[in-house]
Every structure is written in C-alpha cells, then in structure tokens.
Design a protein around this motif. Structure first.
Motif, PDB file in Angstrom:
ATOM      1  N   ILE A   1      41.625   6.120 -54.306  1.00 17.75           N
ATOM      2  CA  ILE A   1      41.435   7.561 -54.185  1.00 17.75           C
ATOM      3  C   ILE A   1      40.009   7.975 -54.543  1.00 17.75           C
ATOM      4  CG2 ILE A   1      42.134   9.782 -55.167  1.00 17.75           C
ATOM      5  CD1 ILE A   1      44.926   8.533 -55.522  1.00 17.75           C
ATOM      6  N   VAL A   2      39.506   7.476 -55.676  1.00 14.90           N
ATOM      7  CA  VAL A   2      38.235   7.982 -56.178  1.00 14.90           C
ATOM      8  C   VAL A   2      37.057   7.508 -55.349  1.00 14.90           C
ATOM      9  CG1 VAL A   2      36.700   8.032 -58.164  1.00 14.90           C
ATOM     10  CG2 VAL A   2      39.148   8.184 -58.505  1.00 14.90           C
ATOM     11  N   MET A   3      37.014   6.210 -55.040  1.00 13.04           N
ATOM     12  CA  MET A   3      35.994   5.671 -54.149  1.00 13.04           C
ATOM     13  C   MET A   3      34.575   5.949 -54.626  1.00 13.04           C
ATOM     14  SD  MET A   3      37.764   4.359 -51.722  1.00 13.04           S
ATOM     15  CE  MET A   3      36.606   4.216 -50.419  1.00 13.04           C
ATOM     16  N   THR A   4      34.332   5.913 -55.935  1.00 11.33           N
ATOM     17  CA  THR A   4      33.001   6.248 -56.419  1.00 11.33           C
ATOM     18  C   THR A   4      32.327   5.109 -57.156  1.00 11.33           C
ATOM     19  OG1 THR A   4      34.048   7.191 -58.373  1.00 11.33           O
ATOM     20  CG2 THR A   4      33.440   8.710 -56.622  1.00 11.33           C
ATOM     21  N   ASP A   5      33.057   4.059 -57.500  1.00  8.87           N
ATOM     22  CA  ASP A   5      32.463   2.929 -58.191  1.00  8.87           C
ATOM     23  C   ASP A   5      31.674   2.100 -57.184  1.00  8.87           C
ATOM     24  OD1 ASP A   5      33.820   0.212 -60.242  1.00  8.87           O
ATOM     25  OD2 ASP A   5      31.800   0.636 -59.526  1.00  8.87           O
TER      26      ASP A   5
ATOM     27  N   MET B   1      38.133  12.440 -48.562  1.00 10.64           N
ATOM     28  CA  MET B   1      36.890  13.021 -48.073  1.00 10.64           C
ATOM     29  C   MET B   1      36.530  14.274 -48.870  1.00 10.64           C
ATOM     30  SD  MET B   1      35.869  13.532 -44.090  1.00 10.64           S
ATOM     31  CE  MET B   1      34.272  14.190 -43.576  1.00 10.64           C
ATOM     32  N   ILE B   2      37.525  15.077 -49.207  1.00  8.30           N
ATOM     33  CA  ILE B   2      37.273  16.270 -50.017  1.00  8.30           C
ATOM     34  C   ILE B   2      36.698  15.875 -51.371  1.00  8.30           C
ATOM     35  CG2 ILE B   2      38.391  18.170 -51.259  1.00  8.30           C
ATOM     36  CD1 ILE B   2      38.059  18.716 -48.307  1.00  8.30           C
ATOM     37  N   ARG B   3      37.268  14.841 -51.982  1.00  6.73           N
ATOM     38  CA  ARG B   3      36.779  14.432 -53.296  1.00  6.73           C
ATOM     39  C   ARG B   3      35.343  13.926 -53.219  1.00  6.73           C
ATOM     40  NH1 ARG B   3      40.409  11.313 -57.618  1.00  6.73           N
ATOM     41  NH2 ARG B   3      41.420  13.332 -57.420  1.00  6.73           N
ATOM     42  N   ALA B   4      35.022  13.151 -52.193  1.00  5.60           N
ATOM     43  CA  ALA B   4      33.651  12.655 -52.043  1.00  5.60           C
ATOM     44  C   ALA B   4      32.673  13.812 -51.866  1.00  5.60           C
ATOM     45  CB  ALA B   4      33.573  11.698 -50.859  1.00  5.60           C
ATOM     46  N   LEU B   5      33.062  14.823 -51.087  1.00  4.84           N
ATOM     47  CA  LEU B   5      32.196  15.985 -50.890  1.00  4.84           C
ATOM     48  C   LEU B   5      32.029  16.775 -52.185  1.00  4.84           C
ATOM     49  CD1 LEU B   5      33.468  17.169 -47.389  1.00  4.84           C
ATOM     50  CD2 LEU B   5      31.208  16.222 -47.900  1.00  4.84           C
ATOM     51  N   ARG B   6      33.089  16.887 -52.967  1.00  7.72           N
ATOM     52  CA  ARG B   6      33.001  17.585 -54.252  1.00  7.72           C
ATOM     53  C   ARG B   6      32.003  16.890 -55.182  1.00  7.72           C
ATOM     54  NH1 ARG B   6      36.975  20.829 -56.418  1.00  7.72           N
ATOM     55  NH2 ARG B   6      37.015  19.575 -58.325  1.00  7.72           N
ATOM     56  N   VAL B   7      32.018  15.565 -55.168  1.00  7.29           N
ATOM     57  CA  VAL B   7      31.056  14.815 -55.989  1.00  7.29           C
ATOM     58  C   VAL B   7      29.636  15.108 -55.529  1.00  7.29           C
ATOM     59  CG1 VAL B   7      30.228  12.502 -56.577  1.00  7.29           C
ATOM     60  CG2 VAL B   7      32.683  12.988 -56.613  1.00  7.29           C
ATOM     61  N   LEU B   8      29.415  15.086 -54.217  1.00  7.17           N
ATOM     62  CA  LEU B   8      28.071  15.320 -53.683  1.00  7.17           C
ATOM     63  C   LEU B   8      27.613  16.759 -53.901  1.00  7.17           C
ATOM     64  CD1 LEU B   8      28.383  13.294 -50.358  1.00  7.17           C
ATOM     65  CD2 LEU B   8      27.000  12.680 -52.351  1.00  7.17           C
ATOM     66  N   LEU B   9      28.563  17.693 -53.926  1.00  9.12           N
ATOM     67  CA  LEU B   9      28.227  19.099 -54.175  1.00  9.12           C
ATOM     68  C   LEU B   9      28.021  19.389 -55.659  1.00  9.12           C
ATOM     69  CD1 LEU B   9      30.740  20.778 -51.691  1.00  9.12           C
ATOM     70  CD2 LEU B   9      28.242  20.919 -51.543  1.00  9.12           C
ATOM     71  N   GLY B  10      28.310  18.405 -56.513  1.00 10.12           N
ATOM     72  CA  GLY B  10      28.142  18.593 -57.949  1.00 10.12           C
ATOM     73  C   GLY B  10      29.305  19.290 -58.615  1.00 10.12           C
ATOM     74  N   VAL B  11      30.409  19.474 -57.879  1.00  8.48           N
ATOM     75  CA  VAL B  11      31.588  20.136 -58.437  1.00  8.48           C
ATOM     76  C   VAL B  11      32.381  19.184 -59.312  1.00  8.48           C
ATOM     77  CG1 VAL B  11      33.796  21.222 -57.842  1.00  8.48           C
ATOM     78  CG2 VAL B  11      31.741  21.749 -56.518  1.00  8.48           C
ATOM     79  N   GLU B  12      32.393  17.922 -58.929  1.00  7.14           N
ATOM     80  CA  GLU B  12      33.205  16.918 -59.610  1.00  7.14           C
ATOM     81  C   GLU B  12      32.332  15.725 -59.966  1.00  7.14           C
ATOM     82  OE1 GLU B  12      36.948  14.029 -58.350  1.00  7.14           O
ATOM     83  OE2 GLU B  12      36.916  16.124 -57.684  1.00  7.14           O
ATOM     84  N   GLN B  13      32.619  15.117 -61.110  1.00  3.93           N
ATOM     85  CA  GLN B  13      31.897  13.920 -61.504  1.00  3.93           C
ATOM     86  C   GLN B  13      32.601  12.694 -60.962  1.00  3.93           C
ATOM     87  OE1 GLN B  13      31.550  14.124 -65.798  1.00  3.93           O
ATOM     88  NE2 GLN B  13      29.508  15.007 -65.620  1.00  3.93           N
ATOM     89  N   GLN B  14      31.813  11.664 -60.659  1.00  2.00           N
ATOM     90  CA  GLN B  14      32.412  10.432 -60.176  1.00  2.00           C
ATOM     91  C   GLN B  14      32.945   9.624 -61.345  1.00  2.00           C
ATOM     92  OE1 GLN B  14      29.101   8.664 -58.092  1.00  2.00           O
ATOM     93  NE2 GLN B  14      28.544   7.409 -59.835  1.00  2.00           N
TER      94      GLN B  14
END
Length: 605
Positions: A153-157, A586-599
């Motif tokens: 789900i997170v796909m940020t590591d 995809m929403i979560r990845a965009l939130r990270v890039l927008l600075g709304v959510e931390q990875q």
C-alpha cells in the motif's frame, strides 16, 4: 518469456497441455515424474509448475518436499493438476505451499489459463520474482500478511520492489472455501430467481419475424416498473429525438423493435441485482453507475468504428452486464464474498485475482456460465468473460471476437479512469494497446471522455428510477477531497491522449485552478524503457513552458523501476508506482508528493 514445467506421467495429458501453453505465449518444458522434474530444474529456470500427484519413480508429494527443501524454490508457485481428489493429498500439498489445484475430471484449458494468469498478472513480465530478485531493489522482509499488505500500500521505501511485494501479497492469500463447496454454490446459481414474466414473454415475441410494436407494448405494460423505465430511457440522451414520448407504444417505436429485447433484459437484470442483501457489501448505486458508464463508452466506441445500431446496442449490453458476476457472488456468498472485498482493498490488489485465490473462481468465469444459462447471444459472452484480460491474452483466447473484447476492455478501463461509479475493483489499467487494437484516434477518445460523464448521469437515473438523485455519492469529488491539497498536474507519456493514467490525473485536477496557477506535480507514465528519453524530453519541455522545474514527480511503469534520465532526476523528489495500480495507492503517492502525508519512516517525500 515465462517458463512453465508440466510434470505428469501420462503423455496423453501432458503433451496437449504443453502445446496449449506454447500457443498462449509461454515456454513449456515437460517431465514424466518428480525425479525428471528435479533434474530438469537444474538445467532450466521455471516460473510455475503444473504437477500431477500419482506418478512412478517419484510422486508429486515427494517432489514437492524435495523442491521446498531448496530455499530458492520455497515460494515457486505450483498448481496441482491431478485425478487424485482425496482430502489427505490436498492437505499435504497445502502444507508444502500449494494453494491451487484442478481435478482432471473437471479440467478445462480455459480455467487452467485463467489460473496461470492470476499468478503472473502481479509479477514482472520478464523476470522470475522468486529466483532473480532485482539487485537494486531487494524484496521487503516481512513477517506476516499484514506487513506485506502495508508494504504494497505505502510504496515509499526506496528499497522495496513494488511488484515483488504485490506478488508476495497475492501468494500469501489462502482459500477460504473448498472446491467442492464453491461448486455447490455455483450449481445453485442456476436456480437464480426467474426474471419478470414480462421478460420471458418479450423474449419469445421478439424472436418471431411477425412481432409487432403493438404486441411488445402490451407485454411491457404488464410490468409497471419495466414500463416506467422504458419510458424514461426512451426520453434519455441515448434515444431522445424531438418531443418527449408519453406512451409505451411510442417509447418502443423510438427505441426500435430490434433493440427493445436487450433494453428490457438489461432493466430486468439490474432490478434482480439491486437488493438490500447485495447492498450490504457493494454500493449498488455506484456499481450500476460504473456498469452504465462502461456500456455508454462501449456503445460510443462501436459507433465510432462504424458499427450499426444493433451492434451499438449489443455493446451497451456488454458494458452493462460485464461485472454482474460480482453481484451474484455478493448476493449468494454474502459474508464469504465480503472477506474477498476486504482483502482486495487491504492489499490493494485487482479484485479478480483475489477472487480466484480466496474462492477459487472469479466473477468473469461465473458470468460465462450465467449468460449461457440466460440464453444471451454468443457474441456477447466472450467479451464479458474476458474483459479483465490484457489485450495480448484476449487475442490468444478469443481471436474471433477480438474487436468486441477490445471494445469492452477499453470501455471498462476508461470508466475506472473517469471515476464513474465503482465496481469494487478500484484500479487504473493501461489503455494504449486497446485503443490501438480499435484504431482509435486521439480526438475520438477525447470526445468520449468529454461527453460520457453527463450522458451517464442522465441514463443512470432513467434505468434506476427508484434512486434519489440527491443521495447519489459523487466519487470524483470524494476522491479529490482525499488529496487534501489542490492538484495542478502536468501529465506526460509517449501517448498522452490514449493514456488512462492521464485521464485519471485530469479528473483529480483542481477544478477551481486558473490558467495562471503554476503546476505543482508531474505525473509520467513510461510504458517501456525505450520511452525513457522521449518522456524526459517532453516533461522538461512542459516544465519550461510552465515556468517551473524539477516538479515532484510520480513515475508509473510496468515494474515501477523506470526513472527519467539521470540529469532530470537530480534534485527531483519522486514516487514510483507499478502499472496497473490501485486508485488508493496513487492517491497516497500524490499526497506524499504534495507534502500532505509523510512517507514510511517519517521522512517527507
């Protein structure tokens, strides 16, 4: 090319399967017993094994024990293909990591092909995820299914291969029922409550060359609910021409005798699967909105390629009914199917793959059976049964109906990208191959994308007349809200006008943004490594024209491992996603890039 090892002592069974696999685009190797199979694997890397149990020299269970003894084969997928149905054999095989089996007495090449594809859809296309891990992106070390799901789900590591974690998640899923139990359920599906008597009578009437408009109108009037919906549909954007019609007779005249049969059948099927029991697990309103949108797009695509009105109507029917198998499963399996839906959402995997793993059948296979039982035209059945397949696999399995398969496959993918309703499978899939198969021009697709949302809005209230318009959820608005920040994207791909990821990105864009507002995100879809330079050049040009540089970038590629050229990646924050990908991912990845959510790990993207 994927390699499949077929292990069976009977050449009469082994060799035809191998020939079929080769025809489907796989490489097939054969062995007559477990010992031969082990020797074969010392010389040849394989991606999946089809295994018999009862064999001389070394039987299937002994082969499995020897196989699992070697660490590199610990997770290699194995499908039992056997005449042995005793529970003890199945349990022992399950303890040795086998999660799937087919009985030879009920065997079909079509079902075998679907099972094999379910293993490979989440895996890299040209790499054995079990024996050849990406050295630059080692698989995540996880201790349980929940951790596998979270990694997916997170796909940020940056050390996680997203496709490998998706594959691990899929393989971690265990059946929640038995083959015999699910077969009993499927047999009961043949006893679905009968459609309205009006429908049966109409089917007989319209099959006759002497059928008249007066006869059909009298029959439809016998069912007030159907009559009302026929009137509304005749006055909808689909058929509206001139003054509104006020009688069933005039409605039948407007729709046409050749098309009224499908119209009434569609309405009746929708009524049958819009009950409160199903609604407990699937939002019926959103389900039918997606179905109607898919039907509208399919009919538009058919009209664009020069289809006649009967073909256009048939395309709408295909779209409307393509996912009804899910409603049947939800209606009959209830809590069992609720677990399937929850698992697919949790692990963010395509629903048809989770269906096949957990309940040993998917909704498309079920629809094949139901449509035959309901005596639907044969030209509608293959496209519905194969609508979730890739274009390449559709060509292999349904070469005679490839145009219809491409039409329905593209329509379904576009409806998902446009966020028109929800079928339960919330994923965005590539569309370029389907558009090319239909020889679709960019401007034709642009017109469909612009007009279909309003047309769907009109038709859904005609066909679902009991629904209150004010109560209908707007998925587009709700999904944008999840971003919690305005999205002003630049989308780049080698074929932007045919790309579902571009369509989806445009849907998510802030509708209140003005042309003067600078873009704040780039989304790039790179279908293969050969497009890397082209996409990099296009992105740099677009950024320059917008007066920005090094935008935070979401990079989408088949294995989530293709970056822009090195010089373009310097000082650029980015996220990687595989194609296809889930909407929530995809929403979560965009939130990270927008600075709304931390990875993961707490570091900002």
């Amino acid at each position: 090319m994927r390699t499949i090892l077929v292990v069976d002592d009977m050449a009469v069974f082994r060799e035809p399967i191998a020939a079929s696999l080769v025809h489907q685009g796989y490489q097939a190797v054969c062995a007559a017993n477990g010992r031969e199979a082990l020797d074969m694997m010392k010389k040849k890397s394989v991606d999946l094994i089809l295994l018999d149990v009862a064999m001389p020299i070394m039987n299937g269970l002994d082969f499995l024990r020897a196989l699992r003894h070697e660490a590199k084969y610990k997770d290699l997928p194995v499908i039992l293909l056997t005449a042995v149905s005793e529970r003890d054999y199945i349990v022992q095989a399950g303890r040795l990591g086998v999660r799937d089996y087919l009985l030879k007495s009920r065997f079909s090449l079509k079902e075998l092909s679907a099972r094999i594809e379910s293993y490979f859809q989440a895996a890299p296309a040209d790499e054995d995820a079990q024996t050849k891990p990406d050295a630059a992106a080692p698989a995540a070390q996880t201790s349980n299914d929940d951790e596998v799901g979270e990694a997916t789900i997170v796909m940020t590591d940056p050390g996680v291969n997203p496709n490998a974690t998706a594959l691990e998640a899929l393989r971690s899923i265990k059946p929640i029922t038995t083959r015999s139990a699910i077969n009993e359920h499927i047999e009961s599906f043949d006893e679905l409550k009968a459609l309205s008597p009006c429908v049966g009578q109409l089917m007989k009437q319209t099959a006759s060359s002497t059928c008249s408009i007066e006869q059909v109108a009298r029959t439809i009037k016998q069912d007030q609910a159907i009559a009302l919906k026929v009137l509304k549909l005749a006055n909808s954007v689909v058929y509206s021409r001139g003054e509104p019609v006020e009688s069933v007779h005039n409605a039948v005249m407007r729709i046409g005798l050749s098309q009224i049969r499908n119209v009434v059948m569609n309405i009746a099927v929708m009524d049958q699967f819009s009950n409160d029991t199903t609604a407990a697990h699937i939002d019926v309103r959103l389900f039918w909105e997606h179905a109607i949108a898919t039907g509208m797009i399919a009919s538009q695509l058919t009209r664009v390629r020069g289809g006649n009105e009967n073909e256009v109507e048939a395309a709408f029917t295909m779209g409307l009914l393509h996912d009804v198998g899910r409603m049947v499963l939800a209606d009959h399996l209830q809590e069992l199917y609720a677990q399937v839906l929850e698992t697919a959402e949790k692990l963010q995997l395509p629903l048809e793959q989770v269906e096949s793993r957990m309940i040993l059948v998917n909704h498309a296979d079920l629809m094949d059976k139901l449509l035959h039982a309901w005596k639907f035209p044969k030209n509608l059945i293959n496209p519905i049964a194969f609508h979730h397949l890739s274009m390449a696999n559709a060509r292999k399995l349904a070469p005679r109906s490839i145009t219809e398969c491409a039409t329905l496959g593209l329509a379904n993918r576009l409806a998902h990208a446009l966020l028109l309703g929800s079928s339960g499978n919330e994923s965005i899939y590539p569309t370029e191959d389907f558009a090319h198969a239909l020889k679709l021009k960019p401007e034709q697709l642009d017109d469909i994308v612009e007009t279909i949302p309003d047309q769907t809005h009109d038709v859904k209230f005609a066909m679902l007349s009991s629904t209150n318009q004010q109560e209908w959820p707007d998925i587009r608005v709700n999904t944008r809200k999840q971003l919690e920040a305005p999205l002003r994207p630049i989308f780049i791909s080698a074929q932007s006008h045919l790309d579902a990821f571009g369509i989806f990105t445009k849907v998510l864009a802030d509708p209140l943004a003005s042309p003067e507002d600078p873009p704040n995100i780039a989304v790039a879809h790179i279908s293969n490594v050969n497009e890397r330079v082209q996409v990099t050049t296009l992105l740099r040009k677009a950024e320059s024209e917008a007066g920005v540089e090094n935008l935070p970038t979401l990079l989408i590629s088949p294995k989530a491992n293709i970056l822009l050229e090195d010089s373009a990646m310097a000082n650029r924050s980015h996220q990687l996603l595989p194609s296809p990908t889930s909407i929530s991912r995809m929403i979560r990845a965009l939130r990270v890039l927008l600075g709304v959510e931390q990875q993961a790990g707490g570091a900002a993207a």
